[in-house]
Design a protein around this motif. Structure first.
Motif, PDB file in Angstrom:
ATOM      1  N   LYS A 130       0.827  -1.210   0.000  1.00 19.18           N
ATOM      2  CA  LYS A 130       0.000   0.000   0.000  1.00 19.18           C
ATOM      3  C   LYS A 130       0.861   1.261   0.000  1.00 19.18           C
ATOM      4  CE  LYS A 130      -3.911  -2.198   2.303  1.00 19.18           C
ATOM      5  NZ  LYS A 130      -4.686  -2.333   3.572  1.00 19.18           N
ATOM      6  N   VAL A 131       1.996   1.220   0.689  1.00 24.45           N
ATOM      7  CA  VAL A 131       2.892   2.380   0.702  1.00 24.45           C
ATOM      8  C   VAL A 131       3.444   2.635  -0.698  1.00 24.45           C
ATOM      9  CG1 VAL A 131       5.124   3.228   1.526  1.00 24.45           C
ATOM     10  CG2 VAL A 131       3.511   2.218   3.140  1.00 24.45           C
ATOM     11  N   VAL A 132       3.971   1.588  -1.335  1.00 24.83           N
ATOM     12  CA  VAL A 132       4.599   1.757  -2.648  1.00 24.83           C
ATOM     13  C   VAL A 132       3.566   2.110  -3.713  1.00 24.83           C
ATOM     14  CG1 VAL A 132       5.914   0.601  -4.460  1.00 24.83           C
ATOM     15  CG2 VAL A 132       6.497   0.210  -2.055  1.00 24.83           C
ATOM     16  N   LEU A 133       2.509   1.313  -3.824  1.00 20.79           N
ATOM     17  CA  LEU A 133       1.503   1.551  -4.862  1.00 20.79           C
ATOM     18  C   LEU A 133       0.711   2.826  -4.602  1.00 20.79           C
ATOM     19  CD1 LEU A 133       0.185  -2.104  -5.350  1.00 20.79           C
ATOM     20  CD2 LEU A 133       1.850  -0.859  -6.737  1.00 20.79           C
ATOM     21  N   GLY A 134       0.443   3.112  -3.314  1.00 20.51           N
ATOM     22  CA  GLY A 134      -0.281   4.340  -2.987  1.00 20.51           C
ATOM     23  C   GLY A 134       0.502   5.573  -3.377  1.00 20.51           C
ATOM     24  N   MET A 135       1.820   5.555  -3.131  1.00 17.58           N
ATOM     25  CA  MET A 135       2.665   6.682  -3.531  1.00 17.58           C
ATOM     26  C   MET A 135       2.682   6.847  -5.051  1.00 17.58           C
ATOM     27  SD  MET A 135       4.870   9.127  -3.103  1.00 17.58           S
ATOM     28  CE  MET A 135       5.650   9.126  -1.480  1.00 17.58           C
TER      29      MET A 135
ATOM     30  N   THR B  96      -3.739   6.025  -1.211  1.00 19.91           N
ATOM     31  CA  THR B  96      -3.602   6.986  -2.303  1.00 19.91           C
ATOM     32  C   THR B  96      -4.154   8.346  -1.905  1.00 19.91           C
ATOM     33  OG1 THR B  96      -3.844   5.165  -3.885  1.00 19.91           O
ATOM     34  CG2 THR B  96      -4.120   7.396  -4.730  1.00 19.91           C
ATOM     35  N   LEU B  97      -5.300   8.346  -1.228  1.00 17.43           N
ATOM     36  CA  LEU B  97      -5.917   9.608  -0.796  1.00 17.43           C
ATOM     37  C   LEU B  97      -5.009  10.355   0.174  1.00 17.43           C
ATOM     38  CD1 LEU B  97      -8.492  11.365  -0.914  1.00 17.43           C
ATOM     39  CD2 LEU B  97      -9.311  10.103   1.080  1.00 17.43           C
TER      40      LEU B  97
ATOM     41  N   ILE C 202      12.069  16.016  -3.737  1.00 16.13           N
ATOM     42  CA  ILE C 202      11.005  16.878  -3.216  1.00 16.13           C
ATOM     43  C   ILE C 202       9.831  16.060  -2.685  1.00 16.13           C
ATOM     44  CG2 ILE C 202       9.350  18.694  -3.803  1.00 16.13           C
ATOM     45  CD1 ILE C 202      11.305  19.731  -5.851  1.00 16.13           C
ATOM     46  N   ILE C 203       9.217  15.261  -3.572  1.00 18.98           N
ATOM     47  CA  ILE C 203       7.984  14.556  -3.180  1.00 18.98           C
ATOM     48  C   ILE C 203       8.254  13.509  -2.108  1.00 18.98           C
ATOM     49  CG2 ILE C 203       6.154  13.041  -4.013  1.00 18.98           C
ATOM     50  CD1 ILE C 203       6.306  14.445  -6.693  1.00 18.98           C
ATOM     51  N   LEU C 204       9.277  12.695  -2.309  1.00 18.78           N
ATOM     52  CA  LEU C 204       9.527  11.593  -1.384  1.00 18.78           C
ATOM     53  C   LEU C 204       9.842  12.080   0.038  1.00 18.78           C
ATOM     54  CD1 LEU C 204       9.544   8.528  -1.448  1.00 18.78           C
ATOM     55  CD2 LEU C 204      11.995   8.606  -1.902  1.00 18.78           C
ATOM     56  N   PRO C 205      10.774  13.019   0.233  1.00 11.64           N
ATOM     57  CA  PRO C 205      11.050  13.443   1.614  1.00 11.64           C
ATOM     58  C   PRO C 205       9.947  14.300   2.239  1.00 11.64           C
ATOM     59  CG  PRO C 205      12.412  14.678   0.068  1.00 11.64           C
ATOM     60  CD  PRO C 205      11.732  13.619  -0.724  1.00 11.64           C
ATOM     61  N   LEU C 206       9.338  15.193   1.446  1.00 11.23           N
ATOM     62  CA  LEU C 206       8.347  16.107   2.019  1.00 11.23           C
ATOM     63  C   LEU C 206       6.987  15.453   2.241  1.00 11.23           C
ATOM     64  CD1 LEU C 206       9.163  19.457   0.173  1.00 11.23           C
ATOM     65  CD2 LEU C 206       9.924  18.648   2.409  1.00 11.23           C
TER      66      LEU C 206
END
Length: 308
Positions: free
Chosen positions: A99-104, A189-190, A221-225
């Motif tokens: 869920k973490v990987v696919l949701g991101m 995802t939400l 940017i996206i991954l850390p923030l």
């Protein structure tokens, strides 16, 4: 002299009134917490404390007998307990990681200016609204090894027989985990979409000016923030995975054999057999296991958030 005294007295009287009004104004918002606090107390705190007590008893609806640690000893001596504990951990961590990987990934795609983006977001979230029991029964039909549509499509494409998704001991648990990921992916995802939307747009503009690639924008940017969203998804999905029961029970019933048994299904089987004290002890053990995993993980994730 008289006029000075008369003007001082009202000031002395008004000061306590102002303090009282300020005190009431500060406490006023807390009154709105009372209904929620009562619901939490009645439906969570009281049943939790009662379950801890009844775990040490042999009880029915009409009477109970204190037997100490016998329920815990008997539950921990269950032949399939170690296997069910391992299945619980595998199921929880596999579903949480997926869920973490696919949701991101889905959140990144659905945050782009796509055509019909709102519709695609709705479709992604729709499985969350479905009943877990209904989803389990539906996939039990879809994944039938002989008449299920999934294996029919598999045969049409590959020309060979499809896997026995829910009846093969080697893949039954992972098959149910895949169904769980499909159903719960919308929540992850939400949360990620909200986390990405909260990132200031100045960061993306600066990255475009510097000529950063899409991968560099994602990595830097996206991954850390969006880490607060990641920690939320990890905790929610892990708690749900470790406590999962209804989806497993409606698809495999813990089988074939005990290959997809988790702690919650073992507890339910004891309850079905009429061993209420034993099943209550199992619930306490499950509570301790989930707390022992989630609490330190939560502390570690919070420490990582403060370091950002």
């Amino acid at each position: 002299m008289t006029s000075t005294t008369s003007t001082a007295e009202p000031a002395q009287v008004a000061s306590p009134n102002r303090k009282h009004k300020d005190h009431v104004a500060k406490r006023y918002p807390l009154w709105f917490l009372i209904p929620g606090g009562l619901i939490y107390l009645i439906f969570f705190v009281v049943p939790t404390l009662a379950s801890f007590y009844f775990a040490f008893t042999r009880w029915t609806l009409f009477e109970s007998e204190w037997i100490g640690l016998q329920n815990f000893t008997l539950f921990l001596s269950e032949p399939g307990l170690i296997g069910s504990l391992w299945n619980t951990l595998v199921y929880g961590f596999v579903t949480s990681g997926a869920k973490v990987v696919l949701g991101m990934l889905l959140a990144v795609v659905l945050s782009m200016p796509l055509i019909a983006r709102g519709y695609l977001r709705s479709v992604t979230f729709f499985p969350v609204l479905l009943s877990a029991v209904g989803v389990g029964l539906t996939f039990q039909v879809l994944l039938d090894p002989f008449n299920g549509i999934v294996n029919k499509v598999w045969t049409a494409i590959t020309g060979g027989d499809g896997p026995q998704w829910l009846t093969n001991p080697d893949i039954a648990l992972l098959s149910v985990a895949g169904i769980d990921v499909w159903k719960g992916l919308g929540i992850a995802t939400l949360i990620y979409i909200a986390g990405i939307a909260a990132i200031p747009n100045e960061y993306f503009e600066a990255a475009r000016v510097d000529g950063a690639s899409s991968w560099q924008v994602f990595r830097s940017i996206i991954l850390p923030l969006s880490f607060p969203a990641t920690s939320t998804v990890i905790l929610l999905s892990l708690i749900g995975g470790l406590r999962s029961f209804d989806l497993i029970w409606t698809t495999t019933g813990g089988g074939p054999g005990f290959s997809s048994d988790v702690i919650a299904s073992v507890i339910y089987k004891q309850y079905q057999a009429g061993y209420y004290g034993l099943s209550t002890a199992g619930n306490v053990i499950l509570f301790v296991v989930v707390t022992a995993i989630v609490y330190p993980l939560n502390r570690w994730l919070n420490s990582k958030e403060t370091d950002l």
